[in-house]
Design an enzyme around this catalytic site. Structure first.
Site, PDB file in Angstrom:
ATOM      1  N   CYS A  80       0.847  -1.185   0.000  1.00 32.33           N
ATOM      2  CA  CYS A  80       0.000   0.000   0.000  1.00 32.33           C
ATOM      3  C   CYS A  80       0.885   1.239   0.000  1.00 32.33           C
ATOM      4  O   CYS A  80       1.908   1.267   0.677  1.00 32.33           O
ATOM      5  CB  CYS A  80      -0.839  -0.062   1.272  1.00 32.33           C
ATOM      6  SG  CYS A  80      -1.503   1.490   1.785  1.00 32.33           S
ATOM      7  N   THR A 132      -0.631   4.414   0.355  1.00 25.70           N
ATOM      8  CA  THR A 132      -1.503   5.510   0.789  1.00 25.70           C
ATOM      9  C   THR A 132      -0.760   6.541   1.638  1.00 25.70           C
ATOM     10  O   THR A 132      -0.925   7.744   1.456  1.00 25.70           O
ATOM     11  CB  THR A 132      -2.692   4.937   1.601  1.00 25.70           C
ATOM     12  OG1 THR A 132      -3.450   4.127   0.728  1.00 25.70           O
ATOM     13  CG2 THR A 132      -3.582   6.030   2.168  1.00 25.70           C
TER      14      THR A 132
HETATM   15  P1  5GP Z   1      -0.699  -6.712   4.248  1.00 20.91           P
HETATM   16  O1  5GP Z   1      -1.176  -7.883   5.051  1.00 20.91           O
HETATM   17  O2  5GP Z   1      -0.158  -7.122   2.923  1.00 20.91           O
HETATM   18  O3  5GP Z   1       0.234  -5.821   5.017  1.00 20.91           O
HETATM   19  O4  5GP Z   1      -1.980  -5.806   3.984  1.00 20.91           O
HETATM   20  C1  5GP Z   1      -3.118  -6.288   3.289  1.00 20.91           C
HETATM   21  C2  5GP Z   1      -4.124  -5.185   3.142  1.00 20.91           C
HETATM   22  O5  5GP Z   1      -3.588  -4.094   2.389  1.00 20.91           O
HETATM   23  C3  5GP Z   1      -5.366  -5.548   2.366  1.00 20.91           C
HETATM   24  O6  5GP Z   1      -6.256  -6.349   3.084  1.00 20.91           O
HETATM   25  C4  5GP Z   1      -5.934  -4.179   2.007  1.00 20.91           C
HETATM   26  O7  5GP Z   1      -6.675  -3.608   3.050  1.00 20.91           O
HETATM   27  C5  5GP Z   1      -4.683  -3.366   1.819  1.00 20.91           C
HETATM   28  N1  5GP Z   1      -4.412  -3.164   0.383  1.00 20.91           N
HETATM   29  C6  5GP Z   1      -4.376  -4.077  -0.598  1.00 20.91           C
HETATM   30  N2  5GP Z   1      -4.069  -3.503  -1.789  1.00 20.91           N
HETATM   31  C7  5GP Z   1      -3.927  -2.199  -1.545  1.00 20.91           C
HETATM   32  C8  5GP Z   1      -3.628  -1.082  -2.372  1.00 20.91           C
HETATM   33  O8  5GP Z   1      -3.389  -1.149  -3.577  1.00 20.91           O
HETATM   34  N3  5GP Z   1      -3.592   0.126  -1.748  1.00 20.91           N
HETATM   35  C9  5GP Z   1      -3.843   0.271  -0.409  1.00 20.91           C
HETATM   36  N4  5GP Z   1      -3.836   1.496   0.100  1.00 20.91           N
HETATM   37  N5  5GP Z   1      -4.103  -0.765   0.398  1.00 20.91           N
HETATM   38  C10 5GP Z   1      -4.147  -1.983  -0.163  1.00 20.91           C
END
Ligand code: 5GP
Length: 349
Positions: free
Chosen positions: A186, A188
């Site tokens: 992400c 953001t």
């Molecule tokens: P991880 O477990 O990989 O740290 O986080 C997974 C979460 O990242 C997902 O469930 C979703 O909420 C968030 N996420 C997935 N794809 C994106 C993206 O392209 N942009 C953002 N801002 N968040 C994402």
């Protein structure tokens, strides 16, 4: 403009303090949880870890693997499966009983869900997922879906503060998804400067949700099994994992081979890779705040799960929690990083 001075913490800012315990082995720990959802009234009996609704993670193959291993985990399916595939899966495949059907707030998603139901598709768990759960239309959407599907368990998000968690619970969410910006792919926080340290978000949102009989799912930011233990310790009822479950056979991703090593691409659902792949369908989903990474191929997911669940079990034994349910009551966090708060370190002259 206002500045909040309270200290907000991330997983990396704390450790869990060990406590005297009567447990002698992690095998004695029960990591299943039973919840009765506030609105749907349905009962959840499983390990409260959910594979994220992302390409490479939230797949039907992942759901089948979880079900075959009987490990009690569930999968939030990514929202890009075609209608026929969804009808087939929910109609014929027993592993669908653990799956969350995911939608965003677009007309296309809503129409696909209506068509699914019209054609006899049945779901009991729905994940309504947007990058920014703070908008009025999103809350209205959750309300509409709650009215339309009173018997379905609804998870909705994402938000990171107590007042919005309350608003979503009161609008019909059984589970509020918590996390803005912590995801492994992400961007953001970089693109917008918006976010909230995940551990504090969990603590504050769990407190708000639990006061109203709702639940929270910590979504994003777990990179090691200890982060799940910290999330549960902070009060998360569920933990959603993307990156930690990526790179496996069950991701339905293309594997490339270079110099004898295998890799695959993992990407955010609003990355340009996802946009290209799902052309037309994703423009409003997580508006361009994701990146693409290449990760080593990691074989069958069961190996990763053994590590993840073993870590959580072990954390429970360190604090004397016989059941995962007791972990947050038994958790004392020790702060291990310093945040500089209003301290002037220059010399006075
Ligand atoms: P991880 O477990 O990989 O740290 O986080 C997974 C979460 O990242 C997902 O469930 C979703 O909420 C968030 N996420 C997935 N794809 C994106 C993206 O392209 N942009 C953002 N801002 N968040 C994402």
């Amino acid at each position: 403009m206002r500045i909040e001075e309270d200290i907000k913490l991330d997983f990396k800012d704390v450790l869990i303090r060990p406590k005297r315990s009567t447990l002698s082995s992690r095998r004695e720990v029960d990591i299943f949880r039973q919840f009765t959802f506030k609105w749907s009234g349905l009962v959840y009996d499983g390990v409260p870890v959910i594979a994220a609704n992302m390409d490479g993670v939230g797949t039907m193959a992942m759901a089948r693997a979880f079900s075959a291993h009987g490990n009690g985990l569930s999968v939030a399916l990514h929202k890009h499966y075609p209608l026929e595939a969804l009808l087939d899966f929910y109609g014929k495949d027993e592993s669908s009983s653990g799956a969350w059907y995911s939608i965003g707030v677009s007309d296309a998603d809503r129409e696909k869900l209506e068509a699914f139901v019209e054609k006899g598709g049945k779901i009991d768990k729905l994940c309504i997922d947007v990058a920014n759960g703070y908008s009025e239309p999103f809350v209205g959407f959750v309300r509409k879906i709650r009215d339309r599907f009173p018997e379905v368990t609804i998870m909705a998000g994402n938000v990171v503060t107590g007042e919005m968690t309350e608003e979503l619970v009161l609008s019909g969410a059984d589970v509020v998804k918590v996390g803005i910006g912590p995801g492994s792919v992400c961007t953001t926080r970089k693109m917008t400067g918006v976010g909230y340290p995940q551990l504090s978000a969990i603590i504050e949102c769990a407190d708000a949700a639990h006061g109203l009989g709702g639940l929270v799912c910590s979504d994003g930011g777990c990179t090691v099994p200890g982060d799940l233990a910290k999330a549960f310790g902070a009060g998360a009822d569920f933990v959603m994992l993307g990156g930690m479950l990526a790179g496996h056979d069950q991701g339905e991703s293309d594997i490339v081979e270079r110099e004898g090593k295998k890799y695959l691409r993992f990407y955010g659902m609003s990355s340009s890779t996802a946009m290209e792949k799902h052309a037309g369908g994703v423009a409003e989903y997580r508006a361009s705040e994701g990146k693409t990474v290449e990760i080593p191929y990691r074989g069958d997911v069961s190996l990763a799960l053994q590590d993840i669940l073993g870590g959580v079990r072990s954390a429970c034994t360190y604090v004397g929690a016989r059941r995962l349910k007791e972990l947050s009551k038994r958790t004392t966090f020790v702060r291990v990083t310093q945040q500089i708060n209003n301290v002037f370190s220059g010399h006075e002259t």
